[in-house]
Write an enzyme that holds these catalytic residues in place. Sequence first.
Site, PDB file in Angstrom:
ATOM      1  N   HIS A  69      39.514  57.577  42.960  1.00 41.98           N
ATOM      2  CA  HIS A  69      39.949  56.225  42.318  1.00 41.98           C
ATOM      3  C   HIS A  69      40.456  56.573  41.196  1.00 41.98           C
ATOM      4  O   HIS A  69      40.074  57.171  40.108  1.00 41.98           O
ATOM      5  CB  HIS A  69      39.100  54.958  42.346  1.00 41.98           C
ATOM      6  CG  HIS A  69      38.869  54.490  43.810  1.00 41.98           C
ATOM      7  ND1 HIS A  69      38.583  53.271  44.249  1.00 41.98           N
ATOM      8  CD2 HIS A  69      38.945  55.359  45.031  1.00 41.98           C
ATOM      9  CE1 HIS A  69      38.090  53.073  45.382  1.00 41.98           C
ATOM     10  NE2 HIS A  69      38.620  54.233  46.095  1.00 41.98           N
ATOM     11  N   GLU A  71      40.160  55.032  38.133  1.00 45.49           N
ATOM     12  CA  GLU A  71      38.942  54.836  37.052  1.00 45.49           C
ATOM     13  C   GLU A  71      38.132  55.992  37.107  1.00 45.49           C
ATOM     14  O   GLU A  71      37.775  56.375  36.276  1.00 45.49           O
ATOM     15  CB  GLU A  71      38.449  53.514  37.190  1.00 45.49           C
ATOM     16  CG  GLU A  71      39.022  52.222  37.097  1.00 45.49           C
ATOM     17  CD  GLU A  71      39.744  51.954  38.566  1.00 45.49           C
ATOM     18  OE1 GLU A  71      40.360  50.659  38.452  1.00 45.49           O
ATOM     19  OE2 GLU A  71      40.129  52.720  39.636  1.00 45.49           O
ATOM     20  N   CYS A  99      37.274  48.017  41.542  1.00 47.32           N
ATOM     21  CA  CYS A  99      36.632  47.853  42.857  1.00 47.32           C
ATOM     22  C   CYS A  99      35.065  48.098  42.679  1.00 47.32           C
ATOM     23  O   CYS A  99      34.500  48.730  41.405  1.00 47.32           O
ATOM     24  CB  CYS A  99      37.058  48.804  44.099  1.00 47.32           C
ATOM     25  SG  CYS A  99      36.639  50.540  43.796  1.00 47.32           S
TER      26      CYS A  99
END
Length: 172
Positions: A69, A71, A99
């Site tokens: 992801h 991040e 998330c």
Amino acid sequence: MTSSHQSSDTTSRTAASPEDAAWLARAVEVASRNVADGGGPFGAVVVRAGAEIASAGNRVTRDLDPTAHAEVVAIRAACQELGTFSLAGTTLYASCEPCPLCLSAALWARVDRVVFAADRHDAERAGFDDREFYELLDRDRSTWPNPVVEHRIERAGEPFEAWRVHTARVPY
């Protein structure tokens, strides 16, 4: 520290600033460019003292890595750039609400703040529905679709004892 000082300190950490808007625009730019390059619509930027340390787009499909992801990739890159596993003193800017995986990574990395632009509902409208994961974490494990089973063996605590007595360990 007085409670009024704590309150103003909390407000300064939670209130948005003009700098936040600029860094969020950068995260959105990374996300949009990532879509054009065949990646997912997510971008993240790690900033310390007004300088970009690292930025990344979502690389899940590109790298065949479900943990890639934006991040997480940005956190990994920032740690490599800074030569540390602790990102204390940094802010993570994300084009979308992190998330649970990404929020956990930010917490483990010890970032000071996480600031995001779009939210989970915006992502859901585009086909990314994290609601199931948020709701799953609120439920009893016995109701989860994938079993998470503890099977304690005699030597289960051995690695932690080794860690506890290891004098050259690097605490985190």
